[in-house]
Design a protein around this motif. Structure first.
Motif, short mmCIF file in Angstrom:
data_model
loop_
_atom_site.label_atom_id
_atom_site.label_comp_id
_atom_site.label_asym_id
_atom_site.label_seq_id
_atom_site.Cartn_x
_atom_site.Cartn_y
_atom_site.Cartn_z
N PRO A 123 -28.74 16.77 -68.05
CA PRO A 123 -28.25 15.42 -67.88
C PRO A 123 -28.88 14.79 -66.66
O PRO A 123 -29.42 15.47 -65.79
N GLU A 124 -28.73 13.49 -66.63
CA GLU A 124 -29.40 12.73 -65.59
C GLU A 124 -29.11 13.27 -64.21
O GLU A 124 -30.00 13.54 -63.40
N TRP B 103 -20.59 13.00 -69.78
CA TRP B 103 -21.47 13.93 -69.05
C TRP B 103 -21.28 15.38 -69.50
O TRP B 103 -21.95 16.28 -69.01
N GLU B 104 -20.34 15.61 -70.40
CA GLU B 104 -20.17 16.97 -70.94
C GLU B 104 -20.81 17.10 -72.32
O GLU B 104 -20.82 18.18 -72.90
N ILE C 68 -23.22 20.98 -64.22
CA ILE C 68 -22.43 19.97 -63.54
C ILE C 68 -22.27 20.28 -62.06
O ILE C 68 -22.38 19.41 -61.20
N ARG D 181 -22.43 14.43 -57.18
CA ARG D 181 -22.04 13.95 -58.50
C ARG D 181 -20.74 14.63 -58.95
O ARG D 181 -19.85 14.00 -59.53
N LEU E 134 -17.23 12.90 -60.12
CA LEU E 134 -16.54 13.16 -61.39
C LEU E 134 -15.10 13.64 -61.15
O LEU E 134 -14.17 13.25 -61.86
#
Ligand code: ATP
Length: 737
Positions: A69-70, A634-635, A692, A698, A702
C-alpha cells in the motif's frame, strides 16, 4: 567488535530434512522421532526463511509479491540489526540468534536506508554471490558434519537418489512457490500471534513490539536469488535425503470415479467396514454417525495399517473422530495395566492449541468411549490450577490425555511421575497442527515430542497445511508418513456452500456497519447464530459492550475472561440459537458450534489460514453459511491472499442516519477504560502486521482514526513505558502519560 546483521538473512525452508535418514519400515522406527537428533538448523528453517548469508553479513528476506500500500511504499526501508559478532558459525549461534528474536532480548537498532545507506547495489550483488558460495559450502559441510557417519549406511543412496523427483517434486515445488508468494506468511512463523498471546500472556504490547520489529527486519524482496535458491533447495534435499509426502487427494480420486462431489463431506463407507472394536462401533452408531466423512474414510485405513499421517481436510468435516477413533483402537488393543500400577501409562496423547478445543476433543472421545468403561480420558489445559489437575489425574487414571502444549509441558516439568506416564504413549496426535506450530508453541512441542517414546504412531491434522507443518513433520512424523489431502485442488480450502464476501469501509463506519449487518441478518434468519471475530481481546470486549448497549443478544469470549466463564459461554453458544458471540481468535479454530449462520470478521485476520479457520465456524457438516470480512481501505491488500477462494467484494449496505446516531449514543455508554484498552490493543495488533506497522507515523494516524470511531475526540494517553516497549516513543499523534 561491531557486527551488522542486515536485511537479507535467508533461511532454507521445508526442503531440509531433519531426522529422516533411514528407510522406514516398522522395525526401524527408533530414530525417527528423536527431536534431540534434529539439527537446530531445521528448527530455524521452520521459520520459512531462506538462509543464505555467511561472512560478515547475515540477511533476512521475504519475497513480497504484492504491491505494498501507499504508506508502505513510503517506508520500504527494511531494517538492519547491529550486533556484536561477525559470523554465525553454527547451529548454536543461529539458535541463540533466533531465540533472541523470540524473546525480544536481542538488543538491536533498526536503521533506515536514510541513516545508513549500506552497500550499493553492485556491492550487494557481489556480496550475495559470495554468500551463495558460502552457503553451498555450508550445506556441504553441515551434511558432512552431521551425517557423514551415515553416508555409508542407510542414508547412502537416498542422497544420490535425490528427493525432488517426479510428481512429488512438482507438487512440493509449486506448493512452495505459492507459499513464497504469500510474503507475509514467510515471516509469520517468527511472530507470536494474537490468539497465542491472548491465551498465554497478558503483556501483548511487549510481544507486539517483538513481532513488529521482526516484521521490519524481514522485508526485502530479492528476486535475483531464485536460481540460487532452487540450487540450494535441491542441494539441501539431496544432502539430507528428504522424502516427500505421499499425497492422497481423496476428493479428487472420488471425483474421478464420479462417486461424489468435492464438497460433499460424507462418504458411503460405513464404520463397520473396518476392523474396529464392536464397542466403539456401538458408540459411533449411537452418536448418529452413519457413514464416514471424507477425511475419516481417507485416513482410517492408512492409520489402521500403522502409518503416521498428516491430514488436511476442510473445517467441520470430522477430523476429530478421524484421529480419535484409531487412537482408541490402539488403547483397546493394548494390554491392560495392573490396577496396582500407581503411574499407569498414557497410551494416547492428543495436543490441541486451545483450551476450548482440548475440552471439545475430550468430549468427543468420551462419546466414542461410551461403551469402553475401562478407558478414561483426562484433559490438562491452562487456566486451571495445576494442583487440581494433578489430583484429578491421580484419582482418575486415564489412558487418553488431551492437553494444550503449555500446560502439558508444565506437567512434564512439575508433576511427579508424569514424565514416566508419558513414556507409555503409543499414539501422539497434533490437532490443528499448523497452529500448534506457530512459533509460540514450537518449543513446547519439541519438548513434548522428546518426552514421548520414539516408537509410536503420530497424526497431524488441520484444515490448512502451510510450510511450517511440513517442517515439523520432520521431527514429529516417521519418514514414511502419508500426507492425506482431502481438499480437492481448485476448490480452495473453504466450503462452496458458504457465501463469502468482503466489504471495504472507512473505520468511522465500521461500528454502524456492523450493527446494520447484524440487524439485517437477524431479520432474515429467525434461528440466527452469529460469530463476530475481532482482532484482539480488548477490541472484542469493546465490540461486545457496544453491541450489548445496542440491545443485541451478545456473549463474549476472549483470553481476558476466566476459563470457567469461557467454558460456560462456549457451552451456552453451542446449544443456543438467536445469539451473537463476539470473540477473539481463541474461537477461531476447531471449535464445533453447530448451525452458525454467519461469521463476521472485523479488521484484518492475522493471516490467510486464520481467515479460513474463522470462516470454518460456519458451513459445518455440509450446512449452508455466510461469511463477511469487513476491512478498512488500507487493509484491502489482504484480500489478494484469498484470491483462490470464492470471496467477492460486496457493496456496502446503506446505513440509516438513525443507526449512526444510535451507535454513537451506545458508544457513549461504553466505559472509557474499555475504549482506552481497545485503543492500546489495536495499536499493539497492527504494529505486528508488517504492511501496516512498519510506518509508525501512518500507524498512529490509523489508530487515531480508530479512536475517533469509538467516539473519542482525543486518542487515549498511553503509559510512556508501553510506548517505549512498542517502539512508539515520540511518534507524532500519540499521547503519553
Ligand atoms: N461420520 C460422521 N457423521 C456425521 N457427523 C460427524 C461424523 N464425524 C464427525 N461428525 C461431526 O461433525 C462435526 C464436525 O467435526 P469436527 O469438529 O471434528 O470437524 P473438524 O474437521 O475437526 O473441524 P475444524 O477444522 O473446524 O476443527 C462434529 O459435530 C462431529 O460430531
Amino acid at each position: 567488535m561491531p557486527l551488522k546483521f542486515p536485511r537479507q538473512i535467508r533461511f532454507f525452508t521445508h526442503s531440509l530434512p531433519g531426522t529422516h535418514l533411514a528407510p522406514l519400515n516398522s522395525g526401524a522406527r527408533a530414530d525417527h522421532h528423536s527431536s534431540s537428533s534434529v539439527p537446530f538448523l531445521f528448527r530455524v528453517l521452520s521459520f520459512r526463511l531462506h538462509y543464505f548469508a555467511i561472512g560478515s553479513r547475515i540477511n533476512f528476506s521475504t519475497r513480497p509479491n504484492r504491491d505494498p500500500p501507499e504508506f508502505e511504499r513510503r517506508s520500504r526501508d527494511g531494517g538492519e540489526i547491529r550486533g556484536s559478532r561477525s559470523l554465525i558459525e553454527d547451529e548454536e549461534e543461529l539458535s541463540n540468534l533466533v531465540s533472541d528474536f523470540r524473546t525480544g532480548s536481542l538488543r538491536f537498532r533498526l536503521t533506515s536506508d536514510d541513516d545508513d545507506p549500506g552497500p550499493d547495489m553492485e556491492d550487494r550483488s557481489r556480496g550475495r554471490k559470495q554468500d551463495r558460495r558460502g552457503i553451498r559450502n555450508k550445506v556441504d559441510s553441515f551434511r558432512d558434519k552431521r551425517y557423514g557417519d551415515r553416508e555409508n549406511g542407510r542414508f547412502q543412496g537416498k542422497s544420490s537418489q535425490g528427493s525432488f523427483r517426479g510428481r512429488k517434486e512438482t507438487s512440493l515445488d509449486s506448493g512452495f512457490r505459492k507459499d513464497r508468494d504469500r510474503d507475509r506468511k514467510d515471516y509469520n512463523g517468527l511472530r507470536k500471534r494474537e490468539d497465542f498471546l491472548e491465551d498465554e500472556s497478558s503483556d501483548e504490547d511487549v510481544k507486539s513490539l517483538v513481532m513488529g520489529s521482526i516484521g521490519n527486519l524481514l522485508s526485502e524482496e530479492d528476486e535475483e536469488e531464485d536460481e540460487d535458491y532452487e540450487f540450494l533447495k535441491k542441494k539441501a534435499a539431496s544432502a539430507f535425503g528428504f522424502d516427500k509426502e505421499k499425497v492422497v487427494e481423496a476428493d479428487k480420486a472420488r471425483n474421478a470415479d464420479g462417486v461424489k462431489t468435492s464438497d460433499s463431506y460424507l462418504t458411503k463407507t460405513r464404520f463397520d467396514q473396518y476392523p474396529l472394536s464392536p464397542l466403539s462401533l456401538k458408540a459411533i452408531k449411537e452418536a448418529g454417525y452413519e457413514t464416514m466423512t471424507v477425511v475419516q474414510e481417507a485416513t482410517l485405513p492408512v492409520i489402521l495399517k500403522g502409518r503416521d499421517v498428516l491430514a488436511k481436510a476442510k473445517t467441520g468435516t470430522g477430523k476429530t473422530v478421524a484421529f480419535l477413533l484409531p487412537s482408541i483402537e490402539v488403547v483397546v488393543k493394548s494390554p491392560p495395566t495392573s490396577p496396582d500400577n500407581k503411574r499407569p501409562p498414557f497410551l494416547a496423547l492428543v495436543i490441541c492449541p486451545t483450551r476450548e478445543l482440548a475440552c471439545q476433543a475430550a468430549t468427543e472421545a468420551n462419546t466414542l468411549l461410551k461403551y469402553h468403561p475401562s478407558i478414561g480420558v483426562q484433559v490438562v489445559i491452562g487456566g486451571t490450577r495445576l494442583g487440581l489437575e494433578q489430583k484429578r489425574m491421580q484419582t482418575n487414571p486415564c489412558q487418553i490425555l488431551v492437553a494444550t502444549p503449555g500446560r502439558l509441558k508444565d506437567h512434564i516439568e512439575n508433576t511427579p511421575g508424569f514424565a514416566t506416564r508419558l513414556k507409555g504413549v503409543k499414539v501422539l496426535v497434533l490437532d490443528e497442527a499448523d497452529h500448534l506450530l506457530d512459533m509460540g508453541f514450537r518449543k513446547d512441542i519439541e519438548r513434548i515430542i522428546s518426552a514421548v517414546p520414539k516408537e509410536r504412531q503420530t497424526f497431524l491434522f488441520s484444515a490448512t497445511v502451510p510450510e511450517e507443518v511440513r517442517q515439523i513433520c520432520l521431527i514429529a512424523l516417521r519418514r514414511d508418513h502419508e500426507f492425506i489431502n482431502c481438499v480437492h485442488e481448485g476448490t480452495g480450502e473453504t466450503h462452496q456452500q458458504v457465501r463469502q464476501m468482503h466489504m471495504i469501509a472507512s473505520l468511522d463506519r465500521h461500528f454502524s456497519l456492523l450493527y446494520t449487518l447484524l440487524r439485517e441478518h437477524i431479520a432474515n434468519n429467525v434461528d440466527y447464530k452469529v460469530i463476530v471475530f475481532c482482532t484482539t481481546a480488548m477490541v472484542t470486549k469493546l465490540v461486545a459492550d457496544l453491541l450489548g448497549e445496542l440491545n443485541l443478544n451478545v456473549r463474549e469470549i476472549h483470553s481476558r475472561k476466566p476459563q470457567s466463564y469461557r467454558t460456560r459461554v462456549s457451552n451456552e453458544f453451542r446449544k443456543s440459537k438467536g445469539l451473537i458471540l463476539v470473540t477473539s481468535d481463541v474461537s477461531a479454530r476447531g471449535v464445533d458450534y453447530p448451525d452458525v449462520t454467519l461469521v463476521l470478521q472485523v479488521g484484518l485476520p492475522k493471516d490467510r489460514e486464520q481467515y479460513i479457520h474463522r470462516l470454518g465456524r460456519t458451513g459445518r457438516k455440509g450446512k449452508e453459511g455466510e461469511g463477511i470480512l469487513l476491512l478498512a481501505p488500507w487493509e484491502e491488500y489482504f484480500v489478494s491472499s484469498l484470491k483462490d477462494l470464492p470471496i467477492t467484494k460486496s457493496p456496502l449496505p446503506s446505513i440509516e442516519p438513525e443507526t449512526i446516531k444510535k451507535v454513537q449514543k451506545a458508544l457513549c455508554h461504553v466505559e472509557m477504560r474499555n475504549k482506552e484498552a481497545a485503543y492500546q490493543a489495536w495499536l499493539g495488533y497492527y504494529i505486528s502486521i508488517k504492511m501496516i506497522g512498519r510506518d509508525k507515523d501512518r500507524l498512529v494516524e490509523l489508530a487515531n482514526e480508530f479512536s475517533r470511531s469509538m467516539g473519542l475526540d482525543n486518542p487515549p494517553a498511553i503509559p510512556k513505558l508501553i510506548l517505549g516497549k512498542m517502539g512508539l516513543k515520540n511518534v507524532p499523534g500519540l499521547r503519553a502519560k
